[in-house]
Design an enzyme around this catalytic site. Structure first.
Site, short mmCIF file in Angstrom:
data_model
loop_
_atom_site.label_atom_id
_atom_site.label_comp_id
_atom_site.label_asym_id
_atom_site.label_seq_id
_atom_site.Cartn_x
_atom_site.Cartn_y
_atom_site.Cartn_z
N PHE A 217 0.63 -1.09 -0.02
CA PHE A 217 -0.13 -0.02 0.11
C PHE A 217 1.02 1.21 -0.08
O PHE A 217 1.59 1.68 1.12
CB PHE A 217 -0.88 -0.21 1.33
N TYR B 125 4.71 -4.67 24.81
CA TYR B 125 4.65 -5.62 23.32
C TYR B 125 3.67 -6.70 23.71
O TYR B 125 2.47 -6.99 23.28
CB TYR B 125 5.84 -6.02 22.76
N LEU C 79 13.40 -4.45 15.02
CA LEU C 79 14.25 -3.45 13.94
C LEU C 79 13.72 -2.23 13.77
O LEU C 79 12.44 -2.14 13.77
CB LEU C 79 14.29 -4.21 12.81
N LYS D 41 -0.81 -10.60 17.91
CA LYS D 41 0.34 -11.81 17.28
C LYS D 41 -0.11 -13.20 18.03
O LYS D 41 0.14 -14.07 17.35
CB LYS D 41 1.61 -11.18 17.97
P1 NAI Z 1 7.09 -1.93 7.12
O1 NAI Z 1 5.87 -0.84 7.66
O2 NAI Z 1 8.04 -1.86 7.08
O3 NAI Z 1 6.20 -2.88 6.28
C1 NAI Z 1 4.90 -3.11 6.17
C2 NAI Z 1 4.21 -3.31 4.82
O4 NAI Z 1 2.86 -3.66 4.85
C3 NAI Z 1 4.61 -2.46 3.52
O5 NAI Z 1 4.97 -3.09 2.36
C4 NAI Z 1 3.34 -1.66 3.53
O6 NAI Z 1 3.03 -1.20 1.89
C5 NAI Z 1 2.30 -2.82 3.55
N1 NAI Z 1 1.04 -2.74 3.82
C6 NAI Z 1 0.34 -1.85 4.94
N2 NAI Z 1 -1.00 -1.71 5.00
C7 NAI Z 1 -1.11 -2.64 3.87
C8 NAI Z 1 -2.66 -2.59 3.25
N3 NAI Z 1 -3.56 -2.43 3.72
N4 NAI Z 1 -2.56 -3.65 2.20
C9 NAI Z 1 -1.27 -3.88 1.42
N5 NAI Z 1 -0.35 -3.60 1.86
C10 NAI Z 1 -0.29 -2.91 3.06
O7 NAI Z 1 6.79 -2.96 8.62
P2 NAI Z 1 7.57 -4.08 9.16
O8 NAI Z 1 8.16 -3.72 10.48
O9 NAI Z 1 8.38 -4.74 8.01
O10 NAI Z 1 6.47 -5.19 9.73
C11 NAI Z 1 5.94 -6.22 8.89
C12 NAI Z 1 5.52 -7.43 9.71
O11 NAI Z 1 6.98 -7.60 10.56
C13 NAI Z 1 4.58 -6.94 10.75
O12 NAI Z 1 3.74 -8.05 11.02
C14 NAI Z 1 5.27 -6.90 12.02
O13 NAI Z 1 4.57 -6.87 13.27
C15 NAI Z 1 6.41 -7.95 11.88
N6 NAI Z 1 7.78 -7.88 12.74
C16 NAI Z 1 8.29 -6.43 12.89
C17 NAI Z 1 9.51 -6.16 13.76
C18 NAI Z 1 10.02 -4.89 13.75
O14 NAI Z 1 10.81 -4.82 14.70
N7 NAI Z 1 9.92 -3.96 12.83
C19 NAI Z 1 10.14 -7.22 14.38
C20 NAI Z 1 9.34 -8.39 14.23
C21 NAI Z 1 8.11 -8.60 13.41
#
Ligand code: NAI
Length: 396
Positions: free
Chosen positions: A73, A234, A273, A243
């Site tokens: 998105f 968290y 991260l 989660k």
């Molecule tokens: P991010 O914000 O970098 O990436 C999110 C992605 O989701 C982007 O590609 C965005 O365009 C997409 N997105 C958001 N809403 C959308 C929608 N309605 N339709 C289609 N695409 C959509 O976030 P991040 O941190 O990479 O998070 C991804 C997953 O990893 C999440 O489930 C998060 O909880 C998990 N995670 C993140 C950690 C962190 O520390 N950042 C640690 C462990 C897990």
């Protein structure tokens, strides 16, 4: 046009397309330098444009030669602004993948929308065929259900007693004292609807119904648990409840996939991260900046790309995933090392507004955030004009 960083609190209001291209290239170079890995060959990634989804895509394509279809998105350039970093990540990823002889397609739209799902399924049928792996990496605050007219908003609150603590404000480069209230049961439900496993399940069921999952297909969703220190925010926060739902969904999907295509589903518990999404979680930022300092000091620091390469290279994702007794793939092993967490628990209570830049890796935290948006990267000439006509011609 000359593009400069514009921060509003912890939100980036601009991005630098050339910087985004360079940051993406650095991920590709990292993977190529590590060497080839065996990965699934046709992969669908929900949330492919940044953070873990993008890094997984890069590791799969440039490490394993995978063809990838990404959903995200994002905003392209318009009279309102230069667009979002994820838009350029999609455009430049596709260019780089195609130059390497790989298939790469993107759909920009709401992954929760049935119309978007229909389009993606039609595209996959026409151009990709059956998928070997589905990665669920959405991070969002909202989910609309057109069929019922319902709209759910996630909140970042605790489910226990209210929590207080410092949060990094990136714009002010200062700590802000923050109170995290206790969520209502409705807020918990909403957050679970948005960030739990329902969206994942809907996609897997739609792909199964369309006969688009290959024999032995795997699906994984990124998740986080974290240490005791961050648990009130968290694990025992609204996001932690969501989660838990995601993990329960993994078990349910696992049974469904075993019975249908002989496949497997599991959550990947990654490390904390700096991403576009994570900087919003109140109070977590100070822990994360301290974690970065300690992990850099002991040589175990990783970013999204190092995590995702390790996921496929040594944790068996896509082949024989190495799961713990709760069927979770653990990429948070270095973060949760007891000696590291003991050191963090000792330093954390001593951090305040005067000493946080010295006690944590604040500089690294800020750099990572700027780099997500294409700024603060060596080798990019930020005084040079960016040709927005050329940028507008890019296709995701
Ligand atoms: P991010 O914000 O970098 O990436 C999110 C992605 O989701 C982007 O590609 C965005 O365009 C997409 N997105 C958001 N809403 C959308 C929608 N309605 N339709 C289609 N695409 C959509 O976030 P991040 O941190 O990479 O998070 C991804 C997953 O990893 C999440 O489930 C998060 O909880 C998990 N995670 C993140 C950690 C962190 O520390 N950042 C640690 C462990 C897990």
């Amino acid at each position: 046009m000359i593009i400069t960083p514009q921060l509003a609190g912890n939100v980036a209001r601009s991005c630098h397309p050339i910087g985004c291209q360079q940051a993406l290239q650095a991920q590709i170079d990292y993977v190529r330098a590590q060497g080839a890995i065996t990965t699934p060959k046709r992969v669908l990634i929900l949330g492919a444009s940044s953070g873990f989804g993008l890094a997984a895509r890069v590791a799969l394509a440039f490490g394993g030669g995978a063809d990838t279809y990404g959903i995200s998105f994002e905003r392209g350039p318009s009279e309102k602004g230069v667009g979002s970093a994820g838009w350029y990540n999609n455009c430049y990823f596709r260019q780089a993948a195609e130059a390497a002889g790989l298939q790469a397609a993107n759909t920009i739209g709401d992954a929760f929308s049935p119309k978007v799902q229909e389009k993606v399924i039609a595209d996959l049928k026409a151009d990709f065929g059956q998928i070997d792996m589905v990665i669920y990496s959405l991070a969002t605050g909202r989910r609309d259900i057109p069929a019922t007219g319902e709209s759910f908003r996630s909140v970042l609150k605790t489910t226990g007693a209210p929590v207080e603590g410092n949060t990094i404000n990136l714009e002010a480069q200062a700590l802000e004292w923050t109170s995290i209230p206790t969520a209502t049961s409705e807020e918990i439900t909403h957050t679970t609807k948005v960030m739990g496993g329902e969206g994942w399940q809907e996609w897997i069921e739609a792909l199964l119904a369309a006969d688009l999952l290959a024999p032995g297909a795997q699906t994984l969703a990124f998740s986080y648990l974290g240490p005791e220190l961050s648990a009130p925010v968290y694990r025992f926060g609204t996001i932690g409840v969501a989660k838990e739902h995601l993990h329960a969904t993994a078990n349910h999907l696992n049974e469904q996939l075993q019975q249908t295509v002989g496949g497997i589903a599991y959550p990947v518990v990654a490390k904390a991260l700096v991403t576009k999404a994570s900087v919003f979680i109140p109070v977590m930022s100070v822990y994360l900046a301290l974690l970065m300092k300690q992990m850099k000091a002991n040589g175990t620091h990783e970013g999204c790309i190092e995590q995702c390469y390790r996921l496929f290279a040594t944790k068996g994702a896509g082949q024989q995933p190495v799961l713990d007794e709760d069927r979770q793939l653990r990429l948070d092993d270095y973060e949760l090392a007891p000696s590291l967490q003991a050191e963090i628990a000792k330093i954390y209570p001593t951090i305040n507004g005067d000493n946080f830049k010295a006690l944590t890796d604040f500089d690294g935290y800020l750099h990572d955030f700027m780099a997500l948006n294409g700024f603060d990267l060596a080798g990019v000439d930020y005084s040079a004009e960016v040709d927005m006509t050329e940028m507008a011609a890019l296709k995701p």
